[in-house]
Design a protein around this motif. Structure first.
Motif, PDB file in Angstrom:
ATOM      1  N   GLY A  53     -24.279 -79.807  19.687  1.00  0.00           N
ATOM      2  CA  GLY A  53     -24.378 -80.278  18.431  1.00  0.00           C
ATOM      3  C   GLY A  53     -23.560 -81.427  18.292  1.00  0.00           C
ATOM      4  N   ARG A  54     -23.896 -82.230  17.121  1.00  0.00           N
ATOM      5  CA  ARG A  54     -23.124 -83.452  16.916  1.00  0.00           C
ATOM      6  C   ARG A  54     -21.717 -83.373  16.322  1.00  0.00           C
ATOM      7  NH1 ARG A  54     -26.537 -88.046  17.497  1.00  0.00           N
ATOM      8  NH2 ARG A  54     -25.174 -89.564  16.416  1.00  0.00           N
ATOM      9  N   THR A  55     -21.520 -82.393  15.756  1.00  0.00           N
ATOM     10  CA  THR A  55     -20.388 -81.952  15.244  1.00  0.00           C
ATOM     11  C   THR A  55     -19.288 -81.712  16.184  1.00  0.00           C
ATOM     12  OG1 THR A  55     -21.288 -81.372  13.147  1.00  0.00           O
ATOM     13  CG2 THR A  55     -18.953 -80.662  13.350  1.00  0.00           C
ATOM     14  N   TRP A  56     -19.881 -80.755  17.205  1.00  0.00           N
ATOM     15  CA  TRP A  56     -18.987 -80.384  18.407  1.00  0.00           C
ATOM     16  C   TRP A  56     -18.536 -81.359  19.119  1.00  0.00           C
ATOM     17  CZ3 TRP A  56     -18.963 -80.327  23.616  1.00  0.00           C
ATOM     18  CH2 TRP A  56     -18.048 -79.493  24.387  1.00  0.00           C
ATOM     19  N   ASN A  58     -18.324 -84.887  18.244  1.00  0.00           N
ATOM     20  CA  ASN A  58     -17.519 -85.710  17.465  1.00  0.00           C
ATOM     21  C   ASN A  58     -16.130 -85.155  17.520  1.00  0.00           C
ATOM     22  OD1 ASN A  58     -19.682 -87.014  17.180  1.00  0.00           O
ATOM     23  ND2 ASN A  58     -19.745 -86.771  15.012  1.00  0.00           N
ATOM     24  N   GLU A  59     -16.025 -83.854  17.458  1.00  0.00           N
ATOM     25  CA  GLU A  59     -14.534 -82.978  17.592  1.00  0.00           C
ATOM     26  C   GLU A  59     -14.178 -83.173  19.027  1.00  0.00           C
ATOM     27  OE1 GLU A  59     -15.538 -78.906  16.334  1.00  0.00           O
ATOM     28  OE2 GLU A  59     -15.693 -79.629  14.085  1.00  0.00           O
ATOM     29  N   VAL A  83     -14.263 -88.030  13.527  1.00  0.00           N
ATOM     30  CA  VAL A  83     -14.592 -86.784  12.884  1.00  0.00           C
ATOM     31  C   VAL A  83     -14.094 -87.405  11.609  1.00  0.00           C
ATOM     32  CG1 VAL A  83     -13.508 -84.610  12.498  1.00  0.00           C
ATOM     33  CG2 VAL A  83     -13.910 -85.367  14.681  1.00  0.00           C
TER      34      VAL A  83
END
Length: 116
Positions: A53-56, A58-59, A83
């Motif tokens: 996932g992109r969120t993971w 990016n974090e 982020v």
């Protein structure tokens, strides 16, 4: 630590990868942030695992950049990987004030119940 900056970018295939002069310490910091190292004919390929996932991504890319910057490496982080800070409209947790935690005296004229 060499003078070449480290670049954390999103590659052509959509994967997050690291380019630049990565020494042993930088490689250990990147491994701590979740990056994998793969040997290639030209050296090593350092990237985050796919499909998390992109969120993971990016974090973990931002976390790696923060740790490397704290270790005094020059890091260029892709704008796409930053982020977003928490929004100002998000409700904050209520905090207890110091007055609520201090001992207070009984009001004048109030009697205490005596134990027998």
């Amino acid at each position: 630590m060499n003078g070449e900056p480290l670049r954390i970018i999103r590659g052509r295939g959509g994967q997050v990868e690291v380019e630049g002069g990565v020494d042993a310490f930088a490689a250990s910091v990147l491994a701590r942030a979740g990056f994998d190292t793969y040997p290639t004919l030209r050296g090593v390929w350092i990237r985050l695992p796919f499909d998390l996932g992109r969120t993971w991504e990016n974090e973990h890319a931002s976390w790696a950049a923060e740790m490397l910057t704290a270790a005094r490496y020059h890091v260029d982080l892709d704008q796409d990987l930053r982020v977003a800070p928490p929004s100002a409209s998000a409700p904050s947790a209520q905090r207890r004030t110091k007055a609520a935690m201090t001992v207070q005296t009984a009001p004048p004229g109030a009697s205490r119940r005596q134990r027998r």
